[in-house]
Write a protein that holds these residues in place. Structure first.
Motif, PDB file in Angstrom:
ATOM      1  N   HIS A  51      56.041  -5.111  80.803  1.00  0.00           N
ATOM      2  CA  HIS A  51      56.039  -6.507  81.424  1.00  0.00           C
ATOM      3  C   HIS A  51      57.559  -7.053  81.424  1.00  0.00           C
ATOM      4  CE1 HIS A  51      52.059  -6.793  83.505  1.00  0.00           C
ATOM      5  NE2 HIS A  51      52.344  -6.080  81.840  1.00  0.00           N
ATOM      6  N   LEU A  52      58.109  -6.683  80.501  1.00  0.00           N
ATOM      7  CA  LEU A  52      59.747  -7.410  80.017  1.00  0.00           C
ATOM      8  C   LEU A  52      60.413  -6.034  80.300  1.00  0.00           C
ATOM      9  CD1 LEU A  52      60.473 -10.369  77.781  1.00  0.00           C
ATOM     10  CD2 LEU A  52      62.320  -8.499  78.709  1.00  0.00           C
ATOM     11  N   ASP A 105      65.846  -9.541  80.705  1.00  0.00           N
ATOM     12  CA  ASP A 105      65.957  -9.728  79.135  1.00  0.00           C
ATOM     13  C   ASP A 105      66.434 -10.813  78.157  1.00  0.00           C
ATOM     14  OD1 ASP A 105      67.929  -7.502  77.904  1.00  0.00           O
ATOM     15  OD2 ASP A 105      68.562  -9.531  77.076  1.00  0.00           O
ATOM     16  N   VAL A 106      65.187 -10.835  77.074  1.00  0.00           N
ATOM     17  CA  VAL A 106      65.464 -11.691  76.284  1.00  0.00           C
ATOM     18  C   VAL A 106      66.154 -11.393  74.722  1.00  0.00           C
ATOM     19  CG1 VAL A 106      63.927 -13.189  74.970  1.00  0.00           C
ATOM     20  CG2 VAL A 106      63.364 -12.696  77.237  1.00  0.00           C
ATOM     21  N   CYS A 124      57.203 -15.680  76.611  1.00  0.00           N
ATOM     22  CA  CYS A 124      58.162 -14.775  77.411  1.00  0.00           C
ATOM     23  C   CYS A 124      57.310 -13.903  78.218  1.00  0.00           C
ATOM     24  CB  CYS A 124      59.204 -14.537  77.078  1.00  0.00           C
ATOM     25  SG  CYS A 124      60.745 -15.574  76.953  1.00  0.00           S
ATOM     26  N   LEU A 125      56.454 -13.264  77.626  1.00  0.00           N
ATOM     27  CA  LEU A 125      55.485 -12.353  78.037  1.00  0.00           C
ATOM     28  C   LEU A 125      54.810 -12.627  78.098  1.00  0.00           C
ATOM     29  CD1 LEU A 125      55.603  -9.701  74.730  1.00  0.00           C
ATOM     30  CD2 LEU A 125      56.983  -9.329  77.058  1.00  0.00           C
ATOM     31  N   LEU A 126      54.058 -13.212  78.378  1.00  0.00           N
ATOM     32  CA  LEU A 126      52.684 -14.439  79.174  1.00  0.00           C
ATOM     33  C   LEU A 126      53.189 -14.671  80.187  1.00  0.00           C
ATOM     34  CD1 LEU A 126      51.198 -15.110  76.230  1.00  0.00           C
ATOM     35  CD2 LEU A 126      50.206 -13.938  77.677  1.00  0.00           C
TER      36      LEU A 126
END
Length: 432
Positions: free
Chosen positions: A184-185, A256-257, A376-378
């Motif tokens: 998911h990211l 992107d994180v 962030c994924l959630l």
């Protein structure tokens, strides 16, 4: 310890859990067959049973089908009865959506996502009454911990369990999400996907060939002041903090994180230390289709960022200074409208997952980047599920309201020329 989505982990594990029940067997075997008696009587009874009219059996089966079947108890109906404290003060506060800020559909999807990893290891998690905590129970506890930002003891009291159990469940959930939630990211993998992103960004602010907006935010912490090693975490506003840098698409989805760098670093230095910077400089990101401008000029793919970032050929920042022309002012307005998407994404992230919004009390600095990643994924999963609860969440672009604007004076000459040509192109003043 830091985490970057530019360096994905790959791990697949398939575990099948097989459960058996003797309930059916016990119910189907007649009770009389367990009684001791003469064998002859048992045989006579068996013969008599064979003579039963088949029409009678059919009628009995039909009547059974017409009986109202008892529906299984809904998980939330049962779980919500165990909620205590502030969550149980009013009827409205006990609705699923008001507590978890997501739909049941999204919740069920998250449960399916982490099921294998969370149930792979045997656990004896239970509430204060000794009741075993199911997968749904555990996911609910973890989501409440991440979403509310409440202390372990407060969450434990609300859901009828102790703070140690809340801590263990939350960390097990974080580990499961790290394994299963990474799809998911991701950076756009096809030209068609990137072209769609560009079109939506152009619709927002009128900037063509823009592929993303970048921004950073601080996750504030409380650390022991007597420990000199903690000084590296002191930022410009004299807070202990950890940096989170994101690149966002038009739907406020994180593409992107990177999380984990100390707050004492500038936004520009965090960028240059990131995997995203390295990949782009190596030509592995923002290397797609170019836009033809007048005079044979080309506009490459790029992202936009505020004045805290350097002006680079693939990162355009706004004009600054008092002698800004009218066309440059117009560019800055377009740039601001486009960049605001990243600001709103970070504001929503902190509003929705409040564990990273307030001041964290002496967190494990090795685990914190992983918690930030999972938030962030959630955030992305809720967007991917097109959750209707998104429409009810307020939009803001204030995620670091107590922090002053940083200024980076680094300017690439090629980037400056490209920005100027784009500015004239947008104003219609670029010579044919």
């Amino acid at each position: 310890m830091f985490w970057s989505s530019s360096e994905p982990h790959h791990k697949q594990e398939f575990i099948f859990i097989i459960s058996n029940s003797i309930y059916w067997i016990c119910c189907k075997i007649p009770f009389q067959s367990f009684r001791m008696g003469p064998i002859r009587k048992f045989k006579r009874r068996k013969k008599a049973e064979k003579k039963v009219d088949q029409n009678v059996l059919a009628a009995a089966a039909s009547a059974s089908l017409q009986q109202p079947q008892l529906e299984p108890l809904d998980w939330w109906d049962d779980f919500s009865k165990r909620i205590t404290g502030t969550l149980s003060e009013s009827k409205n506060s006990k609705t699923f959506e008001s507590i978890f800020k997501m739909s049941r559909k999204t919740f069920n999807s998250i449960c399916s996502l982490v099921r294998e990893d969370m149930m792979a290891r045997n656990s004896n998690f239970s509430d204060s009454s000794g009741r075993h905590l199911s997968l749904n129970d555990q996911v609910a506890i973890a989501l409440r911990r991440l979403g509310s930002g409440e202390s372990l003891s407060t969450v434990g009291d609300s859901f009828g369990t102790n703070q140690s159990t809340v801590s263990q469940i939350t960390w097990r959930f974080v580990e499961a999400m790290e394994e299963r939630g990474l799809p998911h990211l991701r950076w756009p993998s096809t030209e068609a996907e990137m072209e769609e992103i560009k079109a939506k960004f152009e619709k927002i602010g009128g900037l063509p060939n823009c592929c993303g907006a970048i921004d950073t935010t601080h996750v504030v912490m409380t650390l022991p002041t007597m420990d000199p090693s903690n000084d590296v975490w002191i930022d410009r506003e004299k807070n202990y903090s950890m940096m989170l840098q994101v690149v966002v698409d038009p739907k406020m989805r994180f593409r992107d994180v990177i999380a984990g760098w100390p707050g004492s670093l500038s936004d520009a230095l965090v960028l240059k230390s990131s995997g995203f910077f390295k990949l782009t400089e190596e030509g592995k990101r923002l290397n797609g289709k170019k836009l033809e401008l007048a005079e044979g000029g080309e506009l490459r793919e790029y992202i936009v960022g505020d004045l805290a970032f350097p002006l680079l050929p693939w990162l355009l920042t706004p004009y600054q200074g008092k002698s800004v022309s009218n066309v440059q002012v117009d560019f800055n307005k377009r740039h601001s409208a486009t960049r605001k998407v990243a600001q709103m994404a970070l504001a929503r992230l902190k509003e929705r997952w409040r564990i990273i919004r307030g001041v964290m009390w002496m967190p494990d600095k090795n685990r914190l980047p992983r918690i930030v990643l999972v938030c962030c994924l959630l955030h992305n999963i809720v967007i991917d599920m097109e959750d209707e609860m998104l429409d009810e969440m307020p939009l803001s672009h204030q995620h670091d309201s107590d922090y002053r604007q940083q200024i980076c004076d680094s300017v690439d000459d090629t980037a400056s020329l490209m920005r100027e040509k784009l500015t004239l192109y947008l104003s219609g003043k670029l010579p044919p």
